[in-house]
Each structure stands twice: as C-alpha cells, then as structure tokens.
Scaffold this motif. Structure first.
Motif: not given
Length: 712
Positions: A60-80, A250-255
């Motif tokens: 709880a409280g971490h949802e926003a940044v984590l959903v953002a990260a998941a939508n920038v990155l690629k499952p089954s392509y990137d590693w987590f 936006a910030k994760i996309t840039e990174a």
C-alpha cells in the motif's frame, strides 16, 4: 530532478506533453491496476484476521510508481528482481490476482514458490520475475550479474541464439529496494559495479520514509539516497514523487531510455507513502504520530489519482465507483478461487533441494580415466587448471571470475606479461585462451562474486568463481546460505543457480596464522542444496571438479592449499572426460584392524600414521563432504568394528562429530570400542610453526589414536 512532493489530485505534473504521452484509456487502466493492488492487500489483511493465511505484508502506498514502472518495462523481455512491496508491479506485469493470492494461502499451485515462501515473495518464470528471498538488498548483486549476461552472450562465440539463454541485447534488469535496505553493503556493491561496468540495471528505490520503525534520517546521511549516490560515474539519477503515476511514468521512461541506449544504470528515487503498518506483525501507531500519518494519507495515490481522473474529465464519479465495484467483485472471486486451491503434500518437502534431472551421485558421472603418461605427472594446481580449461572448451557458458583470477586486468597487457591467474596460479592462462569476456577479475568483495554469479547462473550461464581464501568468505555467507543454496527449492524448481565456488582452504602452511588457515567446512555442509567437495589428490581434484561443473546444483569446491603442489599427490592427467561421482569415498588403504575416516590434507597424514604404527588399518578418503559415502563407512565399520575419524576442523562442533554421532546411532552394535576423533584444538591457528603444530592434528596424534583404539 527537484519535484514537488506535496502533489495531490490538483497538482499532478503534466509537463512536456499532456499526460506524458499516456492515453486516457491507459490512465484508467493504470488506476485499475493500482486499485486492484490495494484491494488485494485488503483481502489478505482480512484473510489474516480470519486466520486463513499466516502472514501479510502490504504494498500500500507504493502502487503508483510500480504501475508506472510496469507500463514502461516489458514482461518476458526485461528481467525483474522485485522486493516485497512490489505487488502492483507484478500485477501490472501480468500476474493474476489468483496467482498473487495463491502464495498467501500457501498453495502448491502458487507460481511464485509453490507454497514454500511467505506472501509477497515474488517469482514468475514466464514473466522473468526471479524468485525473491526475505533478505533485504541481496537481490541487487544478483540483478547486476544478470545484467552482464547479454553482454557476455554477444561477445562469446557459441552463445548467440541458444534457446537456454534468452537475451535481447537492450533488455533492462529492474531491481527494487526500500529506503532502509539501501543501508545494506550489497546495495552499494551493486551500484558500484553496475556504474563501473555501465550495466543495464534500473535501481528502483521506493522511499516511504521508514524501515519498519527507523526513519530514513537514521539510515542515510543527508536523508537522500539519490544525493548519497550522486558521485557514481555513468549512473543516471532521478528523484520524484512516486505517488504521482504520471510523473513516475515520465521519470522512469527517461531512465529506461538512458539504460537501453547503453549509457549505464539508472537510480530512480521515488518518494512514496506507507499508509499501513510495515506488516501485520507491526503497529506503526507505536512510533508514528497521528499527524504524520494524516499527512501521508493526503498523498495516498489511490485517493489522489481517482480525484485527478475525475477533475480531468477522464472519468466521472459514477464511473470510478463502477470500476471499483468491478475490481471488488474480481478480488472476492479471486479470494474464493485461491482458498479452493490445493496445498502442498507434506511428502513434497524434500523436492527440488537438488536437481531431479541431473544426479551427480549416479553412475553417469563414473567415467574411466585415460591417463596421459607422456605429459608426466601433474600437481593438483595443474589438473584443476586442466579441468577448467577442457570444460571451458566444451561449454561456452562457463565464465570464470574472482579476485586476481585473470592473467591481467588491462587487456592490452594480455600476452605481453606472464599473467597472474590467481594467487595460487590455479587459473593461469585461462584468460589468454578464452578472453576477457569469459575470464575476468572482480572487485575485492566476496558477496559481489557470489551474488553476481547467482544472477548469471539463473539466466543460463555456468559461473565457476573463486573466493581467494576461505578465511575471507564470510561477507558472501548470506549469498551462499540464503540465496545460492535454495534458489531451486524456494522457487519450486522454476529457477536454479548451479554455480561452482572454488575456495582454497586449510592450514599446514607454516605461517598461515588465524586468517590463512581456517577450515570450517561444517559451516557449509549443514546447508541443504549445497554440494561440498574436498579432494586430497590431483587426479581426484580433476575428476571431481569436472563433475561439479557438469552437475546442475551449486557446489562448494574446497581446495586444500597445502595440497596444491605436493609431490606425493601428483598424477598423470586422467583425460578430458574423467569424472568421479559425488558421495563415493575412496578406499586408499585396505585393512581389518580398524577404520580411519578422513579427507583433505589428513589423508596423507593418516597413511603415514598407519605406516608408523604398523597396525592393519583401513583408510577411507571421503572426497565429498556433502553428500558423504555412508555406505562405505558402514561397510568398513561393520568389517573392522572400530573407527577413528580424523579431520582438520576444530574438535567441538566439527565435521567429524556428525560422522561419529551417526556411527554411534546406527552402527552401535557393530562397535568393539568407542568412536575416536582426532581433530584440531578448539583454537585459532597460530603463526609460529610450533603453535600451528600444536593446534592442528599431526601424524603422531593420528598414530596415537590408532594405537590406543587398536589396543582397546
């Protein structure tokens, strides 16, 4: 990088382009993922209160940044490599609510661990989410090792296009951590290595201000991990409001763009909140005032983002309520489905401690030697080197690294100087033949060596790494015991890490002193999942190392330093395919009066002691300490009815104590005398030879024990 950390639904950042390129449909989907994550937290809390699950820790409280990260990155392509707060990440990557709850109920159908780990210990083979342990920070070194794999595959002939090593060239390795765990040394080792090597690692720091009850001001000098890491070259750093999903995106996309372009790693420092206590075993009201918790509640992304969607006209309140109602129903159904899942059968408790497919104790690993007598007799150093050399020719997945193991660090010197090849010269010439992509030096950091090796092995490489001295292995003990040994078991066979760890060990050095003479094998033989080997001669070292490399389990390969260049244990090269099964002792002397069970440097000392006494003793060289050859011990003791156990470790709590106890337990009726132990004093090893001789077991000590027991 400065951001307004007081943003609410009225002040979400919309710079660069409207919603930073996110469509309105995507924003609604992101909110749904965030709300779903929160409701799964709430469902687990309710299940815990009903005593239907056994532990709960929330994201709880971490949802926003984590959903953002998941939508920038690629499952089954990137590693987590996530940590326990990353519920929203794994959900948005594609893990279903039932799969998430399956771990909470401890189901055998749980894709994370098959009911073997606590909730929120993520792992999903199909999504490249690597099995997570409870240890804080250890995953960072593994992620750093995983990030080297694509580079090695690209550079090494024979690795490109293999089905068993999946790489895409520009993949990103995501690894997350809380603000508290950034205090762990392994986090700093990982950042240092990733920055130094320009590896594609996305370090996500989810800073909610507290490590259980300890605030970030106590954890980090200056209170900011992004400022504390600012001196690392090649490291892109961005700090932002992690409660704002649009700014986070936006910030994760840039990174991520920085990383995929090959520039090096990035650290994203997201300020989030923790509206619930650390876990259900914690009560934050005991250490956080109500006013502080109220301030956090104002930034809760579940509340602020819903308000934002309404204020922007993307959804109206009725549509928000309908979305919530739909998610609530889905979660209720997921709870019902998860509670109906099967639980693990108790008889599966021992499954996957070791590989089910490759058994290094089997006859498959018993091959006949093809002696090369023309090449002359070789030392243990020579034949260990030969085993690595022939195996590296056979298998391009093998990489060798550690402190000083390369011939040179500066590649332009390769072939122009003699080369180092390890402090004992065991790896000499390997870099010259196989190149710097397969043989390379590590920082002087033992956890770094093992952690990176785990990450490489998880993705399909075969690391054969060296810890320079057993005496200095302890910074790596967390990685060895809690990560390497149980990767297969804790993931229910979804991941494995068959690393070979070579370790010079032992005393009898005349001047080794306390920090170059240690012999604590028992601290590793008691760890399930870890094979432990200790040869006494050159031929056995060659065959057993080849078995270690070809088997599919992690192996501690202990090389006694005193034996490296002795003339009495030299051998002709037994050939490129010579292997010895694990768990098979060698009967180095036939006898009838009594049995001596021993290994390592004490094998030769025992043979000399037997010769000195003139007693007809049988001598067994265990060769592998885990597993050990109980059948050979049992057969010999039943024949001779008396047994001495000689080992170099301390007498109390040492390796031989386990053997002695089992003999007394299972073979008592065959004994005609007490089980006798010969071992080191319960002391540290002294520098002066007179001290060392008194502390470590000598030939006379073994002879005295044999004589006494024979006369009993």
């Amino acid at each position: 990088m400065a951001t307004n950390l007081e943003s609410t639904s009225d002040s979400l950042t919309l710079a660069n382009s409207r919603y930073h390129g996110l469509t309105e449909e995507k924003l609604v989907e992101m909110y749904r993922q965030m709300y779903m994550s929160r409701k799964l937290d709430d469902a687990e809390i309710n299940l815990k209160r009903q005593q239907k699950i056994y532990f709960q820790i929330s994201g709880a409280g971490h949802e926003a940044v984590l959903v953002a990260a998941a939508n920038v990155l690629k499952p089954s392509y990137d590693w987590f490599y996530p940590y326990y707060r990353d519920r929203a990440l794994v959900l948005a990557l594609g893990m279903t609510p039932v799969e998430i709850l399956a771990e909470a109920v401890g189901s055998s159908e749980d894709p994370n661990s098959g009911g073997r780990q606590m909730p929120c210990h993520w792992g999903h083979k199909d999504l490249n989410i690597v099995s997570q342990s409870s240890c804080t920070g250890t995953q960072h070194l593994q992620a750093t090792g995983a990030a080297q794999v694509a580079r090695i595959v690209e550079a090494v002939e024979g690795l490109k296009g293999r089905d068993d090593i999946q790489t895409f060239g520009d993949e990103v390795i995501y690894v997350s951590i809380g603000d508290g765990a950034t205090s762990e040394g392994e986090f700093w080792e990982a950042v240092n290595t990733a920055a130094n090597m320009k590896l594609p690692v996305l370090f996500m720091v989810e800073d909610n201000g507290y490590a259980i009850s300890v605030p970030v001001s106590v954890q980090t000098a200056g209170g900011s991990i992004s400022k504390a890491t600012s001196g690392f070259e090649n490291l892109f750093i961005t700090e932002f409001d992690g409660c704002d999903p649009i700014e986070s995106y936006a910030k994760i996309t840039e990174a991520v763009e920085y990383i995929r372009a090959g520039n090096g790693p990035a650290l994203t420092h997201a300020h989030v909140v923790r509206p619930y206590s650390h876990s259900m075993s914690d009560d934050e009201s005991m250490y956080r005032p109500e006013s502080e918790r109220e301030d956090d509640a104002k930034r809760d992304p579940i509340t602020t983002f819903a308000s934002f969607l309404v204020s922007e006209g993307i959804l109206d309140q009725d549509e928000v309520d309908a979305l919530k109602k739909d998610v609530d129903a889905e979660v209720r159904q997921a709870v019902d489905d998860a509670l109906a899942l099967p639980t693990p059968h108790p008889d599966t408790a021992l499954d996957y401690i070791y590989s089910h497919d490759v058994d290094p104790t089997s006859s498959v690993f018993a091959t006949n030697p093809e002696w090369d007598e023309e090449g002359g007799e070789k030392t243990m150093v020579d034949l260990i080197n030969a085993a690595m050399r022939t195996e590296m020719r056979r298998d391009p997945r093998i990489v060798v690294f550690g402190e000083d193991v390369a011939d040179v660090t500066k590649e332009e010197y390769l072939g122009k100087v003699k080369g180092k090849g390890g402090v004992f010269k065991v790896t000499h010439g390997l870099q010259l033949e196989f190149g710097s992509d397969r043989v390379f030096n590590s920082p002087l950091a033992e956890a770094n060596i093992i952690g990176r090796a785990i990450g490489m092995a998880t993705r399909g490489l075969k690391p054969v790494v060296e810890i320079q001295f057993f005496d200095y292995i302890w910074p790596a003990y967390m990685q060895l015991k809690n990560e390497l040994s149980n990767m297969r078991w804790r993931s229910n066979n979804n991941f494995k890490s068959p690393v070979v760890v070579r370790v010079p060990i032992g005393g009898y050095l005349k001047g080794g002193a306390p920090y170059h003479s240690q012999s604590g094998a028992t601290l590793f033989t008691h760890i399930p999942g870890l094979r432990v080997v200790m040869p006494s001669n050159a031929a056995d070292a060659n065959g057993l190392l080849r078995t270690a490399i070809r088997c599919d389990d992690p192996v501690m390969f202990l090389e006694h330093k005193h034996l490296y260049r002795q003339t009495y244990n030299k051998s002709f090269n037994p050939g490129d395919d010579y292997m010895i099964p694990f768990g098979k002792a060698a009967k180095v002397r036939e006898g009838n009066a009594l049995t001596v069970v021993t290994y390592g440097a004490l094998v030769e000392r025992t043979l000399r002691a037997v010769k000195q006494t003139g007693i007809d003793a049988e001598v067994l060289d265990l060769r592998t300490l885990s597993p050990y050859d109980w059948d050979a011990i049992s057969e010999s003791v039943k024949k001779t009815n008396k047994v001495v156990i000689a080992y170099e470790d301390n007498m109390s709590w040492g390796y031989g104590t386990e053997i002695a106890t089992r003999i007394a337990d299972e073979l008592f009726e065959y004994l005609d005398g007490p089980v006798k132990r010969v071992a080191a004093l319960d002391s540290f090893c002294g520098y002066h030879p007179d001290l060392e001789d008194r502390i470590l077991p000598q030939i006379d000590d073994i002879a005295q024990a044999i004589t006494w027991l024979d006369a009993y």
